[in-house]
Design a protein around this motif. Structure first.
Motif, PDB file in Angstrom:
ATOM      1  N   GLY A 160      24.928 -76.791  29.607  1.00 43.42           N
ATOM      2  CA  GLY A 160      24.675 -75.057  29.687  1.00 43.42           C
ATOM      3  C   GLY A 160      25.683 -74.144  29.594  1.00 43.42           C
ATOM      4  O   GLY A 160      25.508 -73.096  29.123  1.00 43.42           O
ATOM      5  N   GLY A 161      26.719 -74.701  29.727  1.00 44.14           N
ATOM      6  CA  GLY A 161      28.054 -73.977  29.476  1.00 44.14           C
ATOM      7  C   GLY A 161      28.392 -73.578  27.945  1.00 44.14           C
ATOM      8  O   GLY A 161      29.194 -73.045  27.899  1.00 44.14           O
ATOM      9  N   ALA A 162      27.743 -74.613  27.252  1.00 42.25           N
ATOM     10  CA  ALA A 162      27.835 -74.140  25.710  1.00 42.25           C
ATOM     11  C   ALA A 162      29.265 -74.575  25.505  1.00 42.25           C
ATOM     12  O   ALA A 162      29.991 -73.977  24.682  1.00 42.25           O
ATOM     13  CB  ALA A 162      27.278 -73.072  25.201  1.00 42.25           C
ATOM     14  N   ASP A 163      29.827 -75.602  26.196  1.00 38.92           N
ATOM     15  CA  ASP A 163      31.390 -75.996  25.952  1.00 38.92           C
ATOM     16  C   ASP A 163      31.347 -77.363  25.882  1.00 38.92           C
ATOM     17  O   ASP A 163      31.462 -78.101  26.707  1.00 38.92           O
ATOM     18  CB  ASP A 163      32.191 -75.337  27.151  1.00 38.92           C
ATOM     19  N   VAL A 184      26.706 -85.228  21.910  1.00 41.92           N
ATOM     20  CA  VAL A 184      25.930 -84.573  20.693  1.00 41.92           C
ATOM     21  C   VAL A 184      25.334 -83.317  21.137  1.00 41.92           C
ATOM     22  O   VAL A 184      25.115 -82.324  20.078  1.00 41.92           O
ATOM     23  CB  VAL A 184      25.126 -85.774  20.172  1.00 41.92           C
ATOM     24  N   ALA A 185      24.382 -83.524  22.223  1.00 39.60           N
ATOM     25  CA  ALA A 185      23.782 -82.139  22.765  1.00 39.60           C
ATOM     26  C   ALA A 185      24.542 -81.039  22.875  1.00 39.60           C
ATOM     27  O   ALA A 185      24.263 -80.009  22.163  1.00 39.60           O
ATOM     28  CB  ALA A 185      22.910 -82.600  23.936  1.00 39.60           C
ATOM     29  N   ALA A 186      25.673 -81.227  23.443  1.00 37.80           N
ATOM     30  CA  ALA A 186      26.513 -79.929  23.840  1.00 37.80           C
ATOM     31  C   ALA A 186      26.996 -79.432  22.331  1.00 37.80           C
ATOM     32  O   ALA A 186      26.918 -78.222  22.034  1.00 37.80           O
ATOM     33  CB  ALA A 186      27.491 -80.497  24.620  1.00 37.80           C
ATOM     34  N   TYR A 187      27.695 -80.280  21.238  1.00 32.29           N
ATOM     35  CA  TYR A 187      28.225 -79.689  20.127  1.00 32.29           C
ATOM     36  C   TYR A 187      26.921 -79.219  19.366  1.00 32.29           C
ATOM     37  O   TYR A 187      27.157 -78.371  18.352  1.00 32.29           O
ATOM     38  CB  TYR A 187      29.095 -80.604  19.682  1.00 32.29           C
ATOM     39  N   SER A 188      25.777 -79.903  19.196  1.00 34.29           N
ATOM     40  CA  SER A 188      24.763 -79.483  18.446  1.00 34.29           C
ATOM     41  C   SER A 188      24.182 -78.053  18.794  1.00 34.29           C
ATOM     42  O   SER A 188      24.079 -77.193  18.116  1.00 34.29           O
ATOM     43  CB  SER A 188      23.490 -80.647  18.641  1.00 34.29           C
ATOM     44  N   TYR A 189      24.128 -77.882  20.185  1.00 39.02           N
ATOM     45  CA  TYR A 189      23.800 -76.528  20.453  1.00 39.02           C
ATOM     46  C   TYR A 189      24.776 -75.617  20.370  1.00 39.02           C
ATOM     47  O   TYR A 189      24.585 -74.509  20.035  1.00 39.02           O
ATOM     48  CB  TYR A 189      23.361 -76.598  22.049  1.00 39.02           C
ATOM     49  N   MET A 190      26.103 -75.865  20.676  1.00 38.20           N
ATOM     50  CA  MET A 190      27.317 -74.954  20.179  1.00 38.20           C
ATOM     51  C   MET A 190      27.102 -74.541  18.795  1.00 38.20           C
ATOM     52  O   MET A 190      27.192 -73.315  18.420  1.00 38.20           O
ATOM     53  CB  MET A 190      28.456 -75.522  20.261  1.00 38.20           C
ATOM     54  N   PHE A 304      16.267 -82.174  25.512  1.00 32.06           N
ATOM     55  CA  PHE A 304      15.524 -81.013  26.064  1.00 32.06           C
ATOM     56  C   PHE A 304      16.119 -80.324  27.044  1.00 32.06           C
ATOM     57  O   PHE A 304      16.045 -78.913  27.222  1.00 32.06           O
ATOM     58  CB  PHE A 304      13.882 -81.894  26.551  1.00 32.06           C
ATOM     59  N   LEU A 305      16.711 -81.054  28.163  1.00 32.07           N
ATOM     60  CA  LEU A 305      17.244 -80.502  29.215  1.00 32.07           C
ATOM     61  C   LEU A 305      18.525 -79.640  28.585  1.00 32.07           C
ATOM     62  O   LEU A 305      18.838 -78.410  29.217  1.00 32.07           O
ATOM     63  CB  LEU A 305      17.572 -81.557  30.324  1.00 32.07           C
ATOM     64  N   GLY A 306      19.217 -80.030  27.673  1.00 32.16           N
ATOM     65  CA  GLY A 306      20.364 -79.281  27.299  1.00 32.16           C
ATOM     66  C   GLY A 306      19.933 -77.940  26.588  1.00 32.16           C
ATOM     67  O   GLY A 306      20.623 -76.954  26.782  1.00 32.16           O
ATOM     68  N   VAL A 307      18.708 -77.843  25.908  1.00 27.54           N
ATOM     69  CA  VAL A 307      18.305 -76.607  25.241  1.00 27.54           C
ATOM     70  C   VAL A 307      17.989 -75.624  26.429  1.00 27.54           C
ATOM     71  O   VAL A 307      17.910 -74.446  26.331  1.00 27.54           O
ATOM     72  CB  VAL A 307      17.341 -76.864  24.174  1.00 27.54           C
ATOM     73  N   VAL A 308      17.110 -76.335  27.447  1.00 29.38           N
ATOM     74  CA  VAL A 308      16.780 -75.312  28.557  1.00 29.38           C
ATOM     75  C   VAL A 308      18.187 -74.798  29.338  1.00 29.38           C
ATOM     76  O   VAL A 308      18.120 -73.684  29.637  1.00 29.38           O
ATOM     77  CB  VAL A 308      15.935 -76.348  29.799  1.00 29.38           C
ATOM     78  N   ALA A 309      18.995 -75.637  29.628  1.00 30.66           N
ATOM     79  CA  ALA A 309      20.184 -75.292  30.151  1.00 30.66           C
ATOM     80  C   ALA A 309      20.903 -74.001  29.452  1.00 30.66           C
ATOM     81  O   ALA A 309      21.320 -73.241  29.655  1.00 30.66           O
ATOM     82  CB  ALA A 309      21.108 -76.389  30.205  1.00 30.66           C
TER      83      ALA A 309
END
Length: 392
Positions: A160-163, A184-190, A304-309
């Motif tokens: 959720g910190g997008a870092d 992968v989730a963190a960098y994808s959402y960044m 899923f939890l990553g995009v929620v965060a």
């Protein structure tokens, strides 16, 4: 072995024969069997879509292009490029699993970051802090709903910190078995900040709020810029030593930029060093996009939890700005609250872009950089809290 057997072995080792795997009699679930057989072609299509987003749409291409290409390499059958003895596997082990790349990235980010907007308007520190609600909201969901352990939930929440560097650093300490999916989730959402954030920002604000103009920031002296990183590091050392590796590299890079006497070092951090590490980090993160590691139920939960965060973090910053406006004479444009996530400077650029859509004369970029750099510090502090509470 005769010539015919040699040609048969050659044929059996081609990609044509290995892209689709033979059915596994031990797998009884139809969906799992399908993913087992056709996982590599599916992930290759996913990686091509990510390449398209990076090249055509220019969604954080410095991250998305190497990640997507690393994913392509990892899904080539037989070659084993991402395996323990493969090129990407070796880079991953040294740079990500051991936690080296995140610290170097933080040093480069510090050298490229101007903390002036935060120093000039310290109220925006609250916006960066509010964005960290996404971390703890996702942590509770992962713990209470999806049944992850406390260290695993903490590692998922940090998305959720997008870092990306912070996510990798925390996960390597707390839940290394989840490192691939979380990275992968963190960098994808960044990389997908321009896609995810605008709908949330518009849903939580009125047109009148998006049109709010903010006064020009005061000039920040060189002395203030030199003292600030030193002060941040001292406070971190006193209050939260677990965050010092990340905060230390961030403040060291920033001090080299602002002091003006080590320009060569600062230039290397801002350009050559961070570019080299970004290449290898992106490729090695992409190596975890191989079908056998990525196409799992656990990974789906993490994504899923990553995009929620990330969504809660964006909303937290916007709502905090709206709350602060109840007490401020000079109103804050709530859009800059969305930049409280740590995706520097993409989140600030997105806030500016949405502001310009509402009012072509509304330039919010420098104002949004305040909460944006506060989010960098905030995510590092949140990482220290998680390491202190969940890692000992």
């Amino acid at each position: 072995m005769n010539l015919a057997d040699g040609f048969l072995n050659l044929w059996n080792s081609t990609g044509i024969m290995n892209f689709v795997k033979a059915p596994d009699p031990n797998i009884t679930n139809g969906i799992e069997q399908f993913l087992h057989q056709f996982g590599s072609p599916i992930m290759i299509l996913v990686c091509l879509a990510l390449l398209w987003l990076g090249i055509k749409k220019q969604y954080e291409p410095l991250l998305l292009v190497p990640i997507a290409f690393g994913g392509l390499l990892s899904n080539i059958p037989v070659a084993d490029i991402a395996g323990p003895n493969g090129f990407l596997g070796i880079v991953y082990e040294i740079g990500i699993h051991k936690g080296l790349f995140p610290l170097i990235i933080f040093m480069g980010v510090g050298a490229m970051t101007d903390f002036g907007p935060l120093i000039a308007n310290p109220k925006t520190l609250l916006l960066g802090g509010a964005a960290q609600f996404g971390i703890f909201g996702a942590l509770l969901m992962a713990l209470c709903i999806f049944g992850f352990s406390i260290p695993q939930a903490a590692s998922i929440g940090i998305i959720g910190g997008a870092d990306g560097p912070t996510s990798i650093f925390v996960t390597s300490k707390l839940a290394p078995e989840l490192l691939g999916a979380i990275a992968v989730a963190a960098y994808s959402y960044m990389a997908l900040v321009p896609v995810i954030q605008p709908p949330i920002m518009k849903a939580l604000t009125t047109k009148a709020e998006r049109e709010i103009k903010m006064t020009q920031l005061r000039n920040v002296t060189k002395r203030e810029k030199i003292v600030f990183p030193i002060t941040v590091l001292i406070l971190c050392a006193i209050l939260l030593p677990d965050a010092c590796p990340l905060v230390g590299m961030l403040t060291f890079g920033n001090l080299c930029k602002e002091c003006g006497v080590v320009d060569r070092l600062s230039d290397t951090m801002q350009n050559a060093l961070i570019n080299i590490v970004t290449i290898f980090l992106g490729l090695s993160v992409g190596s975890k996009l191989s079908a056998d590691q990525f196409l799992t139920v656990q990974t789906i939960f993490i994504m899923f939890l990553g995009v929620v965060a990330f969504s809660v973090a964006t909303a937290g910053g916007v709502l905090m700005a709206k709350f602060m406006n109840l007490f401020l004479k000079e109103k804050i444009n709530p859009l800059i609250g969305s930049a409280g996530v740590s995706a520097v400077p993409m989140a600030a650029r997105v806030a500016n872009k949405v502001g310009l859509e509402a009012n072509p004369q509304n330039f919010l970029l420098m104002h949004a950089m305040g909460p944006n750099v506060a989010g960098v510090i905030g995510s590092a502090v949140a990482a220290g809290v998680l390491l202190a509470t969940c890692g000992h």
